[in-house]
Structure formats: structure tokens, C-alpha cells
Design a protein around this motif. Structure first.
Motif: not given
Length: 122
Positions: A61-70, A95-112
Motif C-alpha cells: 500500500g506504500m513502498s519505495t522503488i528506484r526510478k530507473e528500475k521501474l 494510474c487508476y488506483e495506483y499512484g507515485f511521487l518522485e523523490l530525491y533521496k540519498n543521491n538517487k531518484w526514487r518513486y514513493l
């Protein structure tokens, strides 16, 4: 003699017939619609890919992933269905019921990654 617009076989029957069968008429109409709506199908396909990936990587329901991986798996953040802005001013794209927020954390771009909640309706 007239020929079928789809399969080009000879048409028998009425002089104003355009297709030899219901199958050819349906196939021709599908082909025409698909060629006219190419952009629609491309956008719809990308939205489905985005939703599938967001769902797969957001089991809790809430997780983080590296932007380049996705993105390497085919995700395109330019395609989304709607957005939600929280009180901090952060804009979550959905995208319908699943969302994402772009974050810059620990010198890396991630999606929440988040899932749409009832409180987001207001």
C-alpha cells in the motif's frame, strides 16, 4: 463484378453489397477503427503497463522503488490518469488506483508508491 472490400472475393447477391459476409464486414470495420485510433491504443497500452508495474511493486500500500528500475521495465511517468495534491503541496500522479511521487533521496531518484485512499477524494 463487385469484390468484397475486405477479402477481395467476388460478391454475389444485391448490387449494393460491399462485403461477402458478416465476418468480412466486421473485420473491415475493426481494421478501419484500429488504424484511425492508433494514438488511443498506444496511450491505453502504456497506461495498462504503468498500472501493472505500480501494482506489482506496491504490495503493502506504500513502498519505495528506484526510478530507473521501474523505467527499465517499461514504466513511463508521462502517462497517468489523474493526480492528487497533499497539504504539503506534493503532487502524486496516479494510474487508476495506483499512484507515485518522485523523490530525491540519498543521491538517487526514487518513486514513493501509494494506493488511492478514500480521504483523497476531498
Amino acid at each position: 463484378m463487385k469484390r468484397c472490400l475486405y477479402c477481395k472475393t467476388e460478391i454475389k447477391g444485391r448490387s449494393d453489397k460491399k462485403f461477402c459476409s458478416v465476418h468480412c464486414k466486421s473485420a473491415h470495420q475493426y481494421q478501419e477503427r484500429k488504424s484511425q485510433e492508433t494514438l488511443y491504443y498506444a496511450i491505453d497500452k502504456q497506461l495498462k503497463i504503468n498500472r501493472k508495474l505500480l501494482k506489482a511493486y506496491n504490495k503493502s500500500g506504500m513502498s519505495t522503488i528506484r526510478k530507473e528500475k521501474l523505467i527499465s521495465e517499461g514504466f513511463n511517468p508521462a502517462y497517468f490518469t489523474h493526480y492528487w495534491k497533499n497539504k504539503k503541496g506534493q503532487v502524486y500522479l496516479f494510474c487508476y488506483e495506483y499512484g507515485f511521487l518522485e523523490l530525491y533521496k540519498n543521491n538517487k531518484w526514487r518513486y514513493l508508491l501509494v494506493t488511492w485512499q478514500d480521504y483523497m477524494n476531498s
